[in-house]
Design a protein around this motif. Structure first.
Motif, PDB file in Angstrom:
ATOM      1  N   GLY A  71     -77.003 -27.701 -11.494  1.00 46.15           N
ATOM      2  CA  GLY A  71     -76.528 -26.384 -11.122  1.00 46.15           C
ATOM      3  C   GLY A  71     -75.307 -25.933 -11.874  1.00 46.15           C
ATOM      4  O   GLY A  71     -74.797 -24.837 -11.623  1.00 46.15           O
ATOM      5  N   LYS A  72     -74.803 -26.754 -12.783  1.00 46.66           N
ATOM      6  CA  LYS A  72     -73.625 -26.381 -13.549  1.00 46.66           C
ATOM      7  C   LYS A  72     -73.943 -26.442 -15.043  1.00 46.66           C
ATOM      8  O   LYS A  72     -74.842 -27.146 -15.474  1.00 46.66           O
ATOM      9  CB  LYS A  72     -72.463 -27.322 -13.237  1.00 46.66           C
ATOM     10  CG  LYS A  72     -71.948 -27.229 -11.823  1.00 46.66           C
ATOM     11  CD  LYS A  72     -70.735 -28.127 -11.627  1.00 46.66           C
ATOM     12  CE  LYS A  72     -70.180 -28.035 -10.210  1.00 46.66           C
ATOM     13  NZ  LYS A  72     -68.999 -28.911 -10.033  1.00 46.66           N
ATOM     14  N   SER A  73     -73.179 -25.677 -15.799  1.00 45.73           N
ATOM     15  CA  SER A  73     -73.344 -25.706 -17.249  1.00 45.73           C
ATOM     16  C   SER A  73     -72.944 -27.070 -17.786  1.00 45.73           C
ATOM     17  O   SER A  73     -72.031 -27.725 -17.246  1.00 45.73           O
ATOM     18  CB  SER A  73     -72.485 -24.622 -17.908  1.00 45.73           C
ATOM     19  OG  SER A  73     -72.874 -23.344 -17.470  1.00 45.73           O
ATOM     20  N   ALA A  74     -73.627 -27.484 -18.805  1.00 49.42           N
ATOM     21  CA  ALA A  74     -73.290 -28.773 -19.415  1.00 49.42           C
ATOM     22  C   ALA A  74     -71.895 -28.695 -20.042  1.00 49.42           C
ATOM     23  O   ALA A  74     -71.504 -27.665 -20.610  1.00 49.42           O
ATOM     24  CB  ALA A  74     -74.318 -29.123 -20.484  1.00 49.42           C
ATOM     25  N   ARG A  75     -71.156 -29.741 -19.913  1.00 48.61           N
ATOM     26  CA  ARG A  75     -69.827 -29.805 -20.528  1.00 48.61           C
ATOM     27  C   ARG A  75     -69.580 -31.218 -21.054  1.00 48.61           C
ATOM     28  O   ARG A  75     -70.218 -32.171 -20.606  1.00 48.61           O
ATOM     29  CB  ARG A  75     -68.744 -29.416 -19.538  1.00 48.61           C
ATOM     30  CG  ARG A  75     -68.705 -30.247 -18.279  1.00 48.61           C
ATOM     31  CD  ARG A  75     -67.764 -29.618 -17.248  1.00 48.61           C
ATOM     32  NE  ARG A  75     -67.776 -30.366 -16.001  1.00 48.61           N
ATOM     33  CZ  ARG A  75     -66.952 -31.376 -15.716  1.00 48.61           C
ATOM     34  NH1 ARG A  75     -66.051 -31.760 -16.623  1.00 48.61           N
ATOM     35  NH2 ARG A  75     -67.019 -32.010 -14.564  1.00 48.61           N
ATOM     36  N   LEU A  76     -68.677 -31.297 -21.997  1.00 48.91           N
ATOM     37  CA  LEU A  76     -68.404 -32.588 -22.604  1.00 48.91           C
ATOM     38  C   LEU A  76     -67.694 -33.500 -21.626  1.00 48.91           C
ATOM     39  O   LEU A  76     -66.869 -33.056 -20.811  1.00 48.91           O
ATOM     40  CB  LEU A  76     -67.546 -32.413 -23.862  1.00 48.91           C
ATOM     41  CG  LEU A  76     -68.139 -31.601 -25.011  1.00 48.91           C
ATOM     42  CD1 LEU A  76     -67.224 -31.693 -26.234  1.00 48.91           C
ATOM     43  CD2 LEU A  76     -69.541 -32.060 -25.354  1.00 48.91           C
TER      44      LEU A  76
END
Length: 371
Positions: A71-76
């Motif tokens: 449900g969240k944007s991919a992030r590093l």
């Protein structure tokens, strides 16, 4: 700790002073776009490819690179962020060195794309004149051609073996002016050189002798003095032309090699022998006059010998060998050669008759006996 490897590319457009790693491009795209799919689109790649590459790198590095929260944007991940930061630091700090390395590579590879440049790979017995020739060859000739000599110094025997095994185009070796029939020189070189297969090219005549300390404090006058108690000798390695020459001279004079102190102490080149004597670690060693004079040593001449080049017959008229022969025959080179101590220009660049310079070869055919 993970190791760093470097690579480079060749293309007609020209490169930039950066070292590129595809993983960093993937991480930067994910960070900038906020998703793997958008990052893949920005790079012109498929989602499946980018996702697979990120998973492969995570397994390779042993750390997560991207946080995959539903449900969240991919992030590093924190590790992915640190990787990008480290890469930016490296690029910023090493940019001048990277650009210099890139420019050097461009200059070296320019030779491959220059039709007027010729590269000749040499394996050769150590020789000061060959070092000088390499410098002379690097200058642009009157016709605009350039000759690059890739010289690797090794023993005479190893040099000819490298030629026969296809590891080089030209080999350099040396023999006495007139090597005798049945001599050690014949036994060493005859199995390696075959009439009709090899071609000899004249290079130079040089003086071999005993290198001794300045002022010759041990009063060395010849090979017999090597048997004196306390006199320390430094030898050359087996397989070198100088070692073959020395063993032949000792046999001629009836001097037992094993009675020479230091017979088994060897150095790989004339320069190394000279340096050993200059450092006071030995009193005498056989070598060329140029090496002795260059280090301030005295020199006791023993004999002249011919240094020759050899190539396969098939290479004799190739552009690189023709350029070398033209250089050797030039007045400028022969004048430069004559200034080196102990050298004389003899047969420079000439293709020599093997039966004349190596007299153990006899091409005469016997007439069949009549029955």
């Amino acid at each position: 700790m993970h190791k760093i490897g470097l690579s480079y590319s060749l293309d007609a457009q020209g490169g930039t002073g950066e070292i590129h790693n595809p993983l960093m491009s993937l991480l930067q795209a994910v960070r900038s776009s906020g998703s793997i799919s958008a990052g893949a689109q920005a790079l012109g790649l498929s989602y499946r490819h980018v996702w697979g590459e990120l998973k492969r790198w995570e397994q390779e590095l042993g750390h997560p690179l991207v946080l995959w929260e539903k449900g969240k944007s991919a992030r590093l991940s924190p590790f992915g962020d640190k990787l990008l930061w480290s890469e930016r630091q490296a690029q910023a700090r090493l940019a001048p060195q990277i650009e210099a390395l890139r420019a050097d590579l461009e200059r070296v590879f320019a030779v491959a794309f220059d039709d007027s440049a010729h590269v000749l790979t040499f394996y050769a017995s150590h020789d000061d004149a060959l070092v000088a020739l390499r410098g002379e060859a690097g200058r642009v000739g009157a016709d605009g051609d350039r000759l690059h000599l890739d010289i690797r110094f090794t023993g005479s025997v190893d040099a000819i073996q490298a030629l026969n095994e296809g590891r080089c185009i030209m080999a350099g070796f040396h023999t006495p002016d007139v090597p005798g029939v049945g001599s050690l020189t014949q036994k060493t070189y005859q199995p390696l050189l075959q009439p009709g297969q090899h071609k000899l090219i004249g290079f130079a005549r040089r003086t071999q002798g005993l290198m001794v300390a300045p002022g010759n404090p041990r009063h060395v006058a010849g090979l017999a003095d090597l048997l004196r108690p306390g006199l320390r000798f430094v030898n050359r390695e087996r397989g070198t032309g100088t070692r073959v020459l020395l063993e032949e001279l000792l046999a001629r004079d009836g001097i037992p090699p094993e009675q020479i102190r230091g017979w088994h102490d060897t150095e790989p080149s004339h320069a190394a022998v000279a340096q050993t004597i200059a450092a006071g670690l030995a009193d005498a060693g056989l070598g060329i006059e140029a090496a002795a004079r260059a280090r301030g040593l005295d020199f006791v001449p023993l004999m002249e010998e011919d240094y020759r080049l050899v190539c396969l017959k098939s290479a004799l008229d190739t552009p690189a060998v023709l350029a070398l022969r033209a250089l050797l025959q030039s007045e400028a080179w022969q004048q430069a050669l004559a200034t080196l101590p102990g050298y004389r220009p003899v047969d420079c660049g000439r293709v020599l008759s093997m039966s004349r310079v190596l007299p153990w070869w006899n091409f005469s055919r016997r007439k069949p006996a009549h029955r």
